[in-house]
Design an enzyme around this catalytic site. Sequence first.
Site, short mmCIF file in Angstrom:
data_model
loop_
_atom_site.label_atom_id
_atom_site.label_comp_id
_atom_site.label_asym_id
_atom_site.label_seq_id
_atom_site.Cartn_x
_atom_site.Cartn_y
_atom_site.Cartn_z
N ALA A 161 138.62 74.87 -10.16
CA ALA A 161 138.12 76.07 -10.84
C ALA A 161 136.80 76.58 -10.26
O ALA A 161 136.62 77.79 -10.09
CB ALA A 161 137.96 75.77 -12.33
N LYS A 213 150.25 65.05 -10.23
CA LYS A 213 149.25 64.92 -9.16
C LYS A 213 147.97 64.29 -9.68
O LYS A 213 147.19 63.70 -8.93
CB LYS A 213 148.99 66.26 -8.48
CG LYS A 213 148.33 67.35 -9.34
CD LYS A 213 146.84 67.29 -9.42
CE LYS A 213 146.26 68.28 -10.41
NZ LYS A 213 144.82 68.14 -10.61
N GLY A 255 141.59 78.86 -24.68
CA GLY A 255 140.82 77.80 -24.03
C GLY A 255 139.64 78.39 -23.29
O GLY A 255 139.69 79.56 -22.88
#
Length: 410
Positions: free
Chosen positions: A173, A267, A16
């Site tokens: 990120a 979440k 990824g």
Amino acid sequence: MATLSAQRKHKVTIVGSGNWGTTMAKLVAENTKDNPSLFEEKVQMWVFEEEYTIPKNSRHYSGSDQPEKLSQLINSVHENVKYLPNITLPPNVIANPDLPDACKDSTMLVFVLPHQFIARTCSQLSGKILPYARAICCTKGVDVSEKGIQLMSEAIGKGLNIYCGALSGANIASEIAKELYSETTVAYDPPPMDSRHPTPSGSPSSSQVNLINPEIEPGKRSANLTPLPSEYPPLSHENIRKLFHRPYFHVHLVNDVAGVSLGGALKNIIALAAGFVDGLGWGDNAKAAVMRVGILEMVKFGKMFFGESSRTSTFTEESCGVADVITSCSGGRNFRCAKMAVERKESIGAIEEKELNGQKLQGTSTAIEVNQFLKSQGKEADFPLFTAVFNILEGKAKPQDIPELIEPKH
Ligand SMILES: NC(=O)c1ccc[n+]([C@@H]2O[C@H](COP(=O)([O-])OP(=O)(O)OC[C@H]3O[C@@H](n4cnc5c(N)ncnc54)[C@H](O)[C@@H]3O)[C@@H](O)[C@H]2O)c1
Ligand SMILES: O=P(O)(O)OC[C@H](O)CO
């Protein structure tokens, strides 16, 4: 700690290359360089290939408006100009658009794809990896089918017949890519044959009992695994930590793969609810209310469907639980897009398309999959917040209805 008999090094591939995938490649490559006795320095990063034109405001814009292959761009400028702009990648990150080639001979596969692409990617990899490879899943989501619900780590483990742990935490990120301090939780419950060390005290081994998917049974997981050859350093907690821990990215290792995976997936539904109420301008109290109810539903979901293998303490004490709910409901993409959708009176899909430049929301599809599963179990009423988010996405309820929908029914 590498044993004296270890002659080979672990080769690591990041499967990824989105916003988080590229960030993981950066930090893992820093660690492979710092631990040359354990890991090969070069880290392969699989890129789902696409053509990309460097925008004029990029520091790499050279006057050409011709599209180029993203993988080639990444390797030439050492930056993922599309998914992680303005962050320099170490030169030992090698972007590779060929999936089997990127994973060839790797003993550690780090999956960081949006969850909707995991199954297809695993089927493309099946039979093309080392039989004793191990994986860590950094994807946040679940996989629902007529067979029941699977964690993404289970989907990867079963799809490739390898052991797969999970990494999840309060991890936006872009902050980690800038090396701003953050914590994460890594769940790795390695087969005893891999660790060659006793399980650390305080982290009792958890069997991943999936109550809904009886194909995944305790014990079966290790019994079918191909042992890691002894020429490799053990994949103990200590060595897994060396792969992910950075001075700015603090890793806590646990064995609760189910809890860590569920925290990351669920979440995102809570973050959508927080975005909906914030989009209405209802303020922090309203946000705190949906977070409170959401955390309780998260814990209940783990207990109801994953039994003792998902521990309440994972949700309350680790970064992958309450802390991830807090960060996701403050600055995550799911929160931000849900908020914009309400403010602009547009669908969240339209906002995702316009605002995220190819990045993918995980909350919308997770809310739909979780609802499909809850319906199949006759348990929608036990999870009023998750159900409310689904109904809002489907246009069957409005964000304004949330207080009434989540009020306990006596
Ligand atoms: N971005 C974050 O802050 C963050 C933090 C923690 C966890 N995560 C999780 O990590 C996972 C990956 O997210 P991300 O942020 O790296 O990705 P992203 O949303 O930034 O990017 C989407 C990625 O999907 C790829 N893609 C598009 N079509 C594809 C296909 N058909 N097959 C395979 N890949 C395809 C794109 O090339 C791109 O790399 C998600 O589950 C996310 O929840 C993200
Ligand atoms: O931006 P989001 O909403 O995908 O959330 C990112 C991370 O999962 C936060 O921990």
